[in-house]
Design an enzyme around this catalytic site. Structure first.
Site, mmCIF file in Angstrom:
data_model
loop_
_atom_site.group_PDB
_atom_site.id
_atom_site.type_symbol
_atom_site.label_atom_id
_atom_site.label_comp_id
_atom_site.label_asym_id
_atom_site.label_seq_id
_atom_site.Cartn_x
_atom_site.Cartn_y
_atom_site.Cartn_z
ATOM 1 N N GLU A 241 32.112 51.640 47.206
ATOM 2 C CA GLU A 241 31.795 50.262 46.832
ATOM 3 C C GLU A 241 30.323 49.955 47.091
ATOM 4 O OE1 GLU A 241 32.205 46.970 49.805
ATOM 5 O OE2 GLU A 241 34.063 48.018 50.316
ATOM 6 N N LYS B 168 42.457 44.844 53.423
ATOM 7 C CA LYS B 168 41.300 45.227 54.227
ATOM 8 C C LYS B 168 41.307 44.342 55.472
ATOM 9 C CE LYS B 168 36.310 44.371 54.078
ATOM 10 N NZ LYS B 168 35.170 44.002 53.203
#
Length: 201
Positions: free
Chosen positions: A33, A122
């Site tokens: 990411e 997350k």
């Protein structure tokens, strides 16, 4: 072999993005990411996706709005990671055919994220609740839920988090900081892979 590790390349620039991405992939980290508070992040994502989209899951972090979700999709990204749980962002991500990993900490946020369609959770910042917090939350989540610890988890304590119920990890500054060369990032990535493999063997 793909491992449940997400490289967080905060601060990466478009002119180095492909080389840094390649170093991560070569070492064995295939989920990557680019946080949107990096310089020109959509350009970096587009370049990385164009070159490596067939062999790695590439996308954006720190995604806070549905407009940003659309820009990630336009850039060829397939992964949307957020620091928070915004059900509109999750829904837009899934509608665009991308993976959604919102940031959560409480059971309420976990279940809201799952209800909205999140692919995984997350736990962020994981250091605030620690492994014991993961164990407690895991006890009430559907058993198939993917839980990644981000913030406070790393090579020296992978085993502790895994024993607590973490499925994977997002790794930021232990892997990449602005100014590091691709070779240095590759060395860090290889060390992280070795530590993960040792913790799971």
């Amino acid at each position: 072999m793909s491992r449940p590790l997400i490289a967080i390349l905060r601060g990466v620039t478009p002119d180095e993005a492909v080389d840094i991405c390649e170093a991560c992939i070569d070492a064995g980290i295939t989920q990557i990411e680019v946080p949107l508070n990096s310089p020109d992040p959509f350009s970096s994502i587009q370049q990385m996706a164009n070159v490596f989209g067939h062999k790695a899951l590439i996308g954006a972090g720190t995604v806070l709005s549905t407009d940003d979700v659309g820009r990630v999709a336009q850039a060829g990204g397939k992964l949307v990671v957020s620091p928070n749980c915004d059900q509109r962002v999750i829904a837009a991500t899934k509608a665009a055919g991308m993976q959604s990993w919102p940031g959560v900490m409480t059971p309420t946020e976990c279940f809201a994220a799952l209800k909205a369609g999140a692919d995984g959770l997350k736990i962020f910042p994981a250091s605030l609740i620690g492994p014991s917090g993961i164990t407690a939350i895991r006890a009430v989540l559907p058993p198939e839920t993917q839980v990644f610890a981000v913030g406070g988890a790393g090579a020296d304590n992978f085993g502790e988090w895994i024993a607590a119920g973490a499925d994977g990890f997002g790794i930021g500054s232990a892997l990449y900081k602005p100014g590091l060369t691709a070779a240095e990032v590759g060395t860090h990535a290889a060390a992280l892979i070795a530590a993960y493999d040792a913790a799971t063997s």
